[in-house]
Motif scaffolding. Structure first.
Motif, short mmCIF file in Angstrom:
data_model
loop_
_atom_site.label_atom_id
_atom_site.label_comp_id
_atom_site.label_asym_id
_atom_site.label_seq_id
_atom_site.Cartn_x
_atom_site.Cartn_y
_atom_site.Cartn_z
N ILE B 233 0.86 -1.19 0.00
CA ILE B 233 0.00 0.00 0.00
C ILE B 233 0.89 1.23 0.00
N ARG B 234 0.55 2.20 -0.83
CA ARG B 234 1.27 3.47 -0.80
C ARG B 234 0.26 4.63 -0.83
N THR B 235 0.49 5.59 0.03
CA THR B 235 -0.39 6.75 0.08
C THR B 235 0.23 7.88 -0.74
N ILE B 236 -0.62 8.57 -1.51
CA ILE B 236 -0.12 9.68 -2.34
C ILE B 236 -0.48 11.00 -1.65
N PRO B 237 0.51 11.69 -1.12
CA PRO B 237 0.21 12.96 -0.43
C PRO B 237 -0.31 14.01 -1.41
N GLY B 238 -1.22 14.83 -0.92
CA GLY B 238 -1.73 15.94 -1.73
C GLY B 238 -2.68 15.51 -2.83
N LEU B 242 -9.10 10.76 -7.43
CA LEU B 242 -8.38 10.43 -8.67
C LEU B 242 -6.95 10.95 -8.53
N ALA B 243 -6.15 10.16 -7.80
CA ALA B 243 -4.79 10.60 -7.44
C ALA B 243 -3.94 10.88 -8.66
N GLU B 244 -4.19 10.13 -9.76
CA GLU B 244 -3.37 10.29 -10.97
C GLU B 244 -3.59 11.66 -11.62
N LEU B 245 -4.73 12.31 -11.32
CA LEU B 245 -4.96 13.66 -11.86
C LEU B 245 -4.30 14.71 -10.98
N ASP B 246 -4.39 14.52 -9.64
CA ASP B 246 -3.80 15.50 -8.73
C ASP B 246 -2.27 15.43 -8.71
N ARG B 247 -1.72 14.22 -8.74
CA ARG B 247 -0.27 14.04 -8.62
C ARG B 247 0.24 13.11 -9.72
N PRO B 248 0.19 13.59 -10.98
CA PRO B 248 0.54 12.69 -12.10
C PRO B 248 1.95 12.10 -12.01
N ASP B 249 2.91 12.94 -11.63
CA ASP B 249 4.30 12.45 -11.61
C ASP B 249 4.47 11.37 -10.55
N MET B 250 3.97 11.67 -9.37
CA MET B 250 4.14 10.76 -8.25
C MET B 250 3.44 9.41 -8.51
#
Lengths: 423, 260
Positions: B233-238, B242-250
């Protein structure tokens, strides 16, 4: 013109600050606002009022279906209609109606409507609404993306259940039954008249025309706002080569009569403001689940602002517009037809001219109006307005009206003495 | 950012769009709630190292009205299976977000050979009554953007009518995507995916936006515990739902390092 007396059965004791403190009258209205012992009195008053309307000579009495709704206490209109069919003798009973996609199996509707038709001796008008998003998708959890397909299939099943003589298997997309054979069968053959309450979708108009059903526009916002929708309906009938028989259509209208306009304003302002400001306070988040409106309806709405007023969201949009509105606004806008008998006749003649509607569904109890005032409104209309409108459209045949059993064939009804006769 | 190659495949009589860009081993991506009406930077990041292949789901942008003939969950799974195969993704690495993640997990569960390594971003499909998902189908229109993305402007930009697009058909297509997700998951979002997770043997990376307001973050641990293969499991900060839209690079980095 047929004048039909329509009860919504609103809960009459929503608090003064309902609009400020509560997000919605529908779906998630809080149970703490409901007092069952007070509702006992309300239901009994409401049924008294419907029976009174029958005694006063209205052409029909009407009930409808809503769920989780503070302005509509009839999750099952069939229960009320059942009681009414034993407490009245002549009057047609319009159940406006049963939302077909909510019943599993939908033959339940065929059975219950057949029971009502048999008990009442053939007095039933069978209404088949799709149902609002609040009722169907939210309160009853139906999938908005399948609602209309399920509705149409359920309709086909109910019609077949009423008309097919032999036990049959139904192999539908959503409903599969090996043995369909309802008992009882309806008195009215091949089946009771079918009326379709709907919004302003072209598909519904076309379907009503194709099936030869009555289309009813049950807006709460009166004949001025309803004109665009009814114009659309008649234009579509013209396009399809159908005649302009006004009995193809029904329309709901809030009506309030007194001896004079001043007296009417004084008597009816409180219930009208209660109705428009509290009863119709619906959270917009329940207005338009994706898929509820067909893409053709969305397209029409996006292409024309006029039609937008007639889609499934009209009630919510009305609520937004109404914010802070008072009786003067409701009267100006035609939400409420109000005044002396002469003034009401004039306005309803204008309604008949503008909308060409043969079935007028009168909302004469609205908001928190008590029984006494409701009966006053009902009686003065029956005595002083109805006779002057009865002959409207008499040149047309109403092919969509119930055909009850002959009096000689009917059961002797139990010891029910009409109240007016007893007075 | 250059445009991807576009092709279509026929699924149940509906033309279904497939985007393809980049080179190297194929990596599939199934979009989340609302779908992808336009190419996004996140996909470019994936295309820098792999051939990224993005088939539309039925009813989602690029998926025509394919949802309208899918009545049961089995209908959906078979349609998505057909799309995956037609897109050339059989046996490839597969990532999905939200609604698409739920479908990606189903593919890996029912057809274990079809997925090499799996990445799920906040999948739909579970329902815990003590911590329910947000009812995304019952929200005021002006609030949806802020519920789906940590930065609502990102969602608004994704959904804005492009220059020269049909101003009537574009919004209908966006509504259709929401309808399609409702058709699968109405009313609670519960497809009982949890029962099928033990069948997933592919190594699985679970990503969750730290600010996800739709799918509770507690679901990550439930899913991890149920999966039948190795997982992380990995959490994407910020990031929101739709995490891929907010933090595409990460998110792209996390996916690329997981699939190797």
């Amino acid at each position: 013109m047929k004048m039909m007396w329509f009860h919504l059965m609103p809960y009459t004791e929503l608090p003064d600050d309902f609009r400020e403190k509560h997000p919605s009258v529908w779906v998630d209205i809080h149970s703490s606002l409901f007092d069952p012992k007070r509702a006992h009195l309300m239901y009994n008053d409401f049924m008294d009022e419907l029976e009174y309307a029958a005694d006063c000579g209205y052409d029909a009495i009407c009930v409808n279906e809503h769920h989780s709704n503070g302005y509509g206490l009839m999750p099952s209109p069939n229960l009320i209609a059942s009681a009414l069919s034993r407490r009245t003798t002549q009057v047609p009973i319009c159940v406006m109606g049963n939302s077909l996609a909510l019943y599993n199996p939908p033959t339940r509707v065929a059975e219950e409507f057949a029971m009502l038709d048999v008990i009442s001796g053939g007095r039933l008008i069978a209404g088949f609404p799709v149902g609002t998003p609040m009722d169907t998708c939210f309160a009853y959890g139906q999938n908005p993306s399948q609602l209309r397909e399920r509705y149409l299939e359920a309709h086909d099943l109910v019609i077949k259940a009423w008309t097919e003589k032999d036990t049959f298997a139904f192999n539908g997309r959503f409903n599969q039954q090996r043995y369909v054979n309802i008992w009882p069968r309806p008195v009215q053959q091949p089946h009771p008249p079918i009326w379709i309450p709907g919004g302003g979708s072209v598909e519904t108009w076309q379907w009503c025309a194709e099936m030869d059903y009555v289309y009813c526009y049950l807006s709460y916002y009166g004949y001025k706002a309803g004109k665009a929708t009814m114009d659309g309906f008649w234009a579509e009938m013209d396009r399809l080569g159908k005649d302009r028989n006004p009995y193809r259509a029904g329309f709901a209208q809030v009506v309030a009569v007194a001896e004079s306009r001043e007296q009417a304003i004084e008597l009816y302002t409180e219930p009208a403001e209660y109705f428009f400001n509290r009863c119709l306070h619906v959270d917009p988040r329940f207005a338009a689940p994706a898929g509820y409106s067909t893409e053709a309806t969305q397209r029409a709405g996006l292409e024309s602002m006029v039609k937008k007023a007639a889609n499934a969201q009209s009630l919510i949009m009305g609520d937004k517009t109404n914010r802070g509105m008072t009786m003067a606004d409701f009267v100006d806008r035609g939400y409420v037809v109000i005044g002396s008998p002469d003034e009401v006749v004039e306005q309803l003649n204008a309604l008949a001219d503008d909308l060409n509607v043969g079935h007028l569904m009168l909302l004469m109890q609205f908001g928190n109006m008590g029984k006494e005032l409701t009966q006053y409104n009902t009686r003065i209309f029956a005595e002083k307005v109805m006779p002057r409108l009865k002959t409207r459209f008499s040149e047309w045949e109403d092919r969509w009206w119930p055909k009850p059993m002959q009096p000689a064939e009917r059961a002797a009804l139990p010891g029910f003495a009409p109240k007016l006769a007893a007075e | 950012m250059s445009e991807p190659e576009v092709s279509t495949v026929d699924v149940n009589g509906f033309a279904t769009r497939i985007w393809r860009k980049g080179s190297g081993a194929p990596l599939g991506f199934l979009a989340g709630f609302g779908g992808l009406p336009r190419w996004v930077p996140f996909l470019d990041r994936l295309a820098e190292r792999r051939t990224v292949i993005v088939p539309s789901l039925p009813g989602f942008p690029g998926g025509d009205r394919g949802h309208s003939v899918l009545d049961t969950h089995l209908d959906w799974l078979l349609a998505v299976r057909q799309i995956i195969q037609a897109a050339g993704l059989q046996g490839a690495d597969l990532a999905g977000s939200s609604v698409g993640a739920s479908m990606a997990a189903e593919m890996a569960a029912l057809w274990p050979d079809s997925v090499r390594r799996l990445v799920l971003i906040a999948p739909f499909g579970l329902y815990d009554e003590t911590d329910p998902p947000l009812d995304l189908w019952a929200q005021r229109a002006d609030q949806v953007a802020g519920l789906i993305c940590a930065d609502p402007e990102i969602w608004r930009a994704l959904k804005a009518v492009p220059e020269g697009a049909n101003s009537v058909e574009w919004p209908i297509e966006q509504t259709r995507a929401v309808e399609a997700s409702a058709r699968i998951f109405w009313p609670l979002g519960n497809s009982r995916l949890e029962r099928r997770l033990p069948l997933v043997k592919a190594p699985t990376l679970l990503l969750w936006g730290e600010q996800d307001r739709v799918m509770p973050r507690s679901y990550a641990a439930r899913i991890a515990a149920a999966l039948g293969g190795p997982n992380e499991i990995r959490t994407i900060p910020g990031a929101g739902h739709l995490a891929e839209l907010d933090r595409p690079d990460m998110v792209a980095d996390a996916i690329l390092s997981w699939v190797g």
